[in-house]
Design a protein around this motif. Structure first.
Motif, PDB file in Angstrom:
ATOM      1  N   ILE A 181       0.832  -1.206   0.000  1.00 20.69           N
ATOM      2  CA  ILE A 181       0.000   0.000   0.000  1.00 20.69           C
ATOM      3  C   ILE A 181       0.864   1.252   0.000  1.00 20.69           C
ATOM      4  O   ILE A 181       0.637   2.192  -0.780  1.00 20.69           O
ATOM      5  CB  ILE A 181      -0.942   0.004   1.228  1.00 20.69           C
ATOM      6  N   MET A 182       1.888   1.277   0.882  1.00 24.80           N
ATOM      7  CA  MET A 182       2.754   2.451   0.976  1.00 24.80           C
ATOM      8  C   MET A 182       3.532   2.677  -0.321  1.00 24.80           C
ATOM      9  O   MET A 182       3.723   3.819  -0.764  1.00 24.80           O
ATOM     10  CB  MET A 182       3.724   2.289   2.145  1.00 24.80           C
ATOM     11  N   THR A 183       3.957   1.579  -0.955  1.00 22.38           N
ATOM     12  CA  THR A 183       4.702   1.693  -2.216  1.00 22.38           C
ATOM     13  C   THR A 183       3.826   2.298  -3.308  1.00 22.38           C
ATOM     14  O   THR A 183       4.258   3.184  -4.067  1.00 22.38           O
ATOM     15  CB  THR A 183       5.209   0.308  -2.663  1.00 22.38           C
ATOM     16  N   LEU A 184       2.581   1.832  -3.392  1.00 20.04           N
ATOM     17  CA  LEU A 184       1.649   2.357  -4.397  1.00 20.04           C
ATOM     18  C   LEU A 184       1.307   3.819  -4.118  1.00 20.04           C
ATOM     19  O   LEU A 184       1.171   4.624  -5.053  1.00 20.04           O
ATOM     20  CB  LEU A 184       0.372   1.511  -4.424  1.00 20.04           C
ATOM     21  N   LEU A 185       1.162   4.167  -2.829  1.00 12.87           N
ATOM     22  CA  LEU A 185       0.813   5.545  -2.486  1.00 12.87           C
ATOM     23  C   LEU A 185       1.966   6.508  -2.780  1.00 12.87           C
ATOM     24  O   LEU A 185       1.743   7.686  -3.081  1.00 12.87           O
ATOM     25  CB  LEU A 185       0.412   5.632  -1.018  1.00 12.87           C
ATOM     26  N   LYS A 186       3.201   6.011  -2.675  1.00 12.72           N
ATOM     27  CA  LYS A 186       4.352   6.860  -2.968  1.00 12.72           C
ATOM     28  C   LYS A 186       4.338   7.334  -4.415  1.00 12.72           C
ATOM     29  O   LYS A 186       4.826   8.424  -4.736  1.00 12.72           O
ATOM     30  CB  LYS A 186       5.651   6.118  -2.680  1.00 12.72           C
ATOM     31  N   ILE A 187       3.794   6.489  -5.297  1.00  9.57           N
ATOM     32  CA  ILE A 187       3.721   6.856  -6.720  1.00  9.57           C
ATOM     33  C   ILE A 187       2.856   8.093  -6.913  1.00  9.57           C
ATOM     34  O   ILE A 187       3.102   8.921  -7.803  1.00  9.57           O
ATOM     35  CB  ILE A 187       3.173   5.668  -7.543  1.00  9.57           C
ATOM     36  N   THR A 188       1.828   8.247  -6.070  1.00  7.38           N
ATOM     37  CA  THR A 188       0.900   9.385  -6.208  1.00  7.38           C
ATOM     38  C   THR A 188       1.525  10.697  -5.742  1.00  7.38           C
ATOM     39  O   THR A 188       0.998  11.765  -6.026  1.00  7.38           O
ATOM     40  CB  THR A 188      -0.373   9.134  -5.385  1.00  7.38           C
ATOM     41  N   ARG A 189       2.645  10.595  -4.987  1.00  9.00           N
ATOM     42  CA  ARG A 189       3.369  11.759  -4.487  1.00  9.00           C
ATOM     43  C   ARG A 189       2.536  12.644  -3.566  1.00  9.00           C
ATOM     44  O   ARG A 189       2.745  13.858  -3.486  1.00  9.00           O
ATOM     45  CB  ARG A 189       3.911  12.596  -5.657  1.00  9.00           C
ATOM     46  N   ILE A 190       1.575  12.049  -2.873  1.00  7.62           N
ATOM     47  CA  ILE A 190       0.827  12.813  -1.882  1.00  7.62           C
ATOM     48  C   ILE A 190       1.660  12.915  -0.609  1.00  7.62           C
ATOM     49  O   ILE A 190       2.645  12.206  -0.438  1.00  7.62           O
ATOM     50  CB  ILE A 190      -0.542  12.167  -1.583  1.00  7.62           C
ATOM     51  N   HIS A 191       1.261  13.788   0.300  1.00 11.48           N
ATOM     52  CA  HIS A 191       2.035  14.027   1.521  1.00 11.48           C
ATOM     53  C   HIS A 191       2.194  12.730   2.307  1.00 11.48           C
ATOM     54  O   HIS A 191       1.264  11.914   2.397  1.00 11.48           O
ATOM     55  CB  HIS A 191       1.327  15.078   2.379  1.00 11.48           C
ATOM     56  N   ILE A 192       3.381  12.550   2.908  1.00 10.36           N
ATOM     57  CA  ILE A 192       3.711  11.305   3.591  1.00 10.36           C
ATOM     58  C   ILE A 192       2.732  10.992   4.720  1.00 10.36           C
ATOM     59  O   ILE A 192       2.356   9.835   4.939  1.00 10.36           O
ATOM     60  CB  ILE A 192       5.167  11.352   4.124  1.00 10.36           C
ATOM     61  N   LYS A 193       2.283  12.020   5.450  1.00  9.18           N
ATOM     62  CA  LYS A 193       1.343  11.775   6.544  1.00  9.18           C
ATOM     63  C   LYS A 193      -0.017  11.342   6.027  1.00  9.18           C
ATOM     64  O   LYS A 193      -0.705  10.532   6.666  1.00  9.18           O
ATOM     65  CB  LYS A 193       1.221  13.021   7.431  1.00  9.18           C
ATOM     66  N   LEU A 194      -0.402  11.845   4.861  1.00  9.87           N
ATOM     67  CA  LEU A 194      -1.658  11.410   4.249  1.00  9.87           C
ATOM     68  C   LEU A 194      -1.538   9.958   3.790  1.00  9.87           C
ATOM     69  O   LEU A 194      -2.493   9.178   3.877  1.00  9.87           O
ATOM     70  CB  LEU A 194      -2.015  12.319   3.069  1.00  9.87           C
ATOM     71  N   GLN A 195      -0.347   9.579   3.309  1.00  5.27           N
ATOM     72  CA  GLN A 195      -0.099   8.182   2.943  1.00  5.27           C
ATOM     73  C   GLN A 195      -0.307   7.259   4.148  1.00  5.27           C
ATOM     74  O   GLN A 195      -0.929   6.207   4.032  1.00  5.27           O
ATOM     75  CB  GLN A 195       1.322   8.016   2.412  1.00  5.27           C
ATOM     76  N   TYR A 196       0.233   7.668   5.287  1.00  5.89           N
ATOM     77  CA  TYR A 196       0.081   6.865   6.501  1.00  5.89           C
ATOM     78  C   TYR A 196      -1.390   6.791   6.922  1.00  5.89           C
ATOM     79  O   TYR A 196      -1.868   5.740   7.359  1.00  5.89           O
ATOM     80  CB  TYR A 196       0.933   7.450   7.639  1.00  5.89           C
ATOM     81  N   ALA A 197      -2.099   7.900   6.811  1.00  4.12           N
ATOM     82  CA  ALA A 197      -3.513   7.930   7.196  1.00  4.12           C
ATOM     83  C   ALA A 197      -4.333   6.990   6.309  1.00  4.12           C
ATOM     84  O   ALA A 197      -5.186   6.233   6.793  1.00  4.12           O
ATOM     85  CB  ALA A 197      -4.057   9.357   7.104  1.00  4.12           C
ATOM     86  N   ILE A 198      -4.081   7.012   4.994  1.00  8.65           N
ATOM     87  CA  ILE A 198      -4.786   6.120   4.059  1.00  8.65           C
ATOM     88  C   ILE A 198      -4.442   4.667   4.357  1.00  8.65           C
ATOM     89  O   ILE A 198      -5.305   3.781   4.330  1.00  8.65           O
ATOM     90  CB  ILE A 198      -4.433   6.487   2.597  1.00  8.65           C
ATOM     91  N   THR A 199      -3.175   4.413   4.656  1.00 13.05           N
ATOM     92  CA  THR A 199      -2.739   3.052   4.991  1.00 13.05           C
ATOM     93  C   THR A 199      -3.466   2.530   6.230  1.00 13.05           C
ATOM     94  O   THR A 199      -3.876   1.363   6.279  1.00 13.05           O
ATOM     95  CB  THR A 199      -1.218   3.007   5.229  1.00 13.05           C
TER      96      THR A 199
END
Length: 498
Positions: free
Chosen positions: A262-280
């Protein structure tokens, strides 16, 4: 205290165990918990007294929680369930994802109305439904059915099915034979998040079963979705012999692989790191529901959420405190889980790994640990040895088997499991995004699964790989763990991080 939640969790667990052995009214435990909590607040500035009263409060709170779990409402369906079967009419809401195996399908029904002796009455509680027509039923549907209502059987030897169901909050079974009335009244009555999770699970299962052979599909469904109905008894027995049966259950390893994907896929979107964690965090919560919310995945999910949430607020979490918090959360919701083997194995395995693996790693010279491949070997050996030693008496107690081959088997199979899990999720993603390419990914999954069980088969054929033993007593377990603590002790100086 260095590990405040650990002490509170242990006190809470002891309270549950004591309450299961003695009969004292819920109100007594509740008042004692309130009294000790009040005293802990009064003496909050006196360190020793505060800790004593705080531990006492958690002890009696644990006792109160179990005592409360023993009390069933007057309208609970268990109070209308005879020891011998009785034909009844029942209406309620499907409260689980139906399982299809053998001659019947089964699901948990949240009972609403019961008709017996020509009288309808409002009821509550859950009941296990066994439908021998194997109809296609979905979570959240309100159904009307005719069946035989009875109490679960209690076996005197080995597995106690009645206690197992009671620990899940189920006290009654309804058997719906062929030709009996069964009608879907309406749908959409369940929780929306659970409904979405189960729909996603069905879609993933369809991709797996339509692209893989029955053997491989059964294994992948167990590893990814927690569905073990299609696994053969022989296959499961071979995994028990090698001590690797945990690979067909959703565990922390699976969950961390999911989180990494999930984190790897979210990194592709280049959204803020904290938002990545929240989505995860949200997606892991959904995955926990999707896989059936069994104890290992709930424990791993809670620990993962604590770790991710800690990052969001800028604080690191201690792994012992994280484990203790996970145990408190699970037992506060269902205190009966402490008596289930899945709960015991799940928590003991992590405790053993965190506590013992650094001790085994320290036995190797530092010069040897400087090499990357050597560090990997040391890590896998230390983890496997720690888990085996930590779980040896529990596995021997429940399964009456000791498997010395477990250490070597886990050193090989657990890292290899990462390939199967990653390949399985790749197959699911491709099945959703580009179904025409799915067969190519399915071929790699087939190869990985077949190779896995070929390796396992070779390992259990080694002389002395496993051997059966007689029945152990609780005293044997207690003596083993006391001896383990005496031999290894606790390293107070080490700092474990979740």
């Amino acid at each position: 205290m260095k590990y405040p939640l650990v002490g509170l969790s242990i006190a809470f667990c002891l309270g549950i165990i004591i309450a299961s052995c003695i009969k004292i009214a819920f109100l007594v435990f509740y008042l004692l918990a309130f009294l000790f909590l009040t005293l802990s607040i009064i003496y909050i500035k006196q360190n020793l007294k505060f800790h004593i009263f705080a531990l006492g409060a958690l002890f009696f709170l644990g006792s109160a929680v179990l005592s409360n779990a023993k009390i069933l409402p007057v309208c609970h369906i268990a109070n209308f369930t005879p020891n011998k079967g009785e034909r009844v009419y029942l209406m309620g809401i499907v409260d689980s994802d139906p399982a299809y195996e053998g001659r019947c399908s089964s699901f948990v029904l949240k009972a609403e109305r019961l008709k017996r002796e020509d009288i309808w009455q409002a009821v509550c509680g859950t009941v296990l439904v066994r439908d021998f027509n194997k109809r296609e039923i979905f979570y959240g549907e309100r159904v009307f059915l005719e069946g035989t209502l009875y109490r679960p059987f209690s076996f005197s030897k080995g597995f106690n099915y009645r206690d197992y169901l009671k620990h899940q909050g189920v006290y009654s079974i309804v058997s719906v034979k062929k030709g009996r009335a069964f009608e879907i009244v309406n749908s959409g009555s369940g929780n929306r998040i659970k409904s979405f999770s189960f729909r996603a699970k069905h879609g993933m299962r369809n991709i797996i079963t339509s692209n893989l052979s029955p053997l491989s599909a059964g294994v992948v469904n167990a590893i990814i979705l927690g569905d073990r109905q299609s696994l053969s008894a022989r296959l499961r027995d071979d995994l028990v012999k090698s001590g690797t049966v945990h690979i067909i259950a959703i565990s922390g390893l699976n969950l961390w692989i999911v989180a990494y994907i999930i984190m790897t896929l979210l990194k592709i979107t280049r959204i803020h790191i904290k938002l990545q964690y929240a989505i995860t965090i949200v997606l892991l919560f959904i995955y926990c529901i999707l896989t059936g919310s069994n104890i290992p995945v709930v424990r791993a999910t809670i620990m993962a959420l604590i770790f991710l949430f800690g990052y969001l607020i800028g604080r690191e979490s201690n792994i012992y405190n994280s484990l203790a918090l996970a145990a408190l959360a699970i037992l506060a919701f269902n205190p009966w889980q402490i008596f289930e083997v899945s709960f015991q194995l799940s928590f003991l395995s992590i405790i053993a790994i965190v506590w013992l693996s650094p001790k085994f790693s320290s036995l190797f010279p530092e010069t040897f640990q400087k090499k990357t491949w050597a560090r990997f070997v040391i890590l896998t050996f230390s983890t496997s040895m720690a888990a085996w030693i930590g779980l040896l008496p529990i596995i021997a107690y429940y399964f009456k088997i000791i498997s010395p081959i477990t250490v070597i088997a886990n050193m090989i199979i657990v890292p290899y499991m990462t390939l199967i899990t990653a390949a399985s999720f790749a197959l699911i993603c491709i099945g959703i995004l580009a179904p025409i390419l799915a067969p190519s990914f399915a071929a790699s999954c087939e190869l990985f699964v077949l190779t896995l069980f070929k390796i396992n088969s070779l390992l259990i054929k080694i002389p002395g790989a496993y051997f059966k033993i007689g029945k152990l007593s609780f005293g044997d377990l207690l003596f083993y763990y006391i001896l383990l603590v005496i031999i290894f002790g606790f390293n107070r100086g080490e700092k474990e991080r979740a």
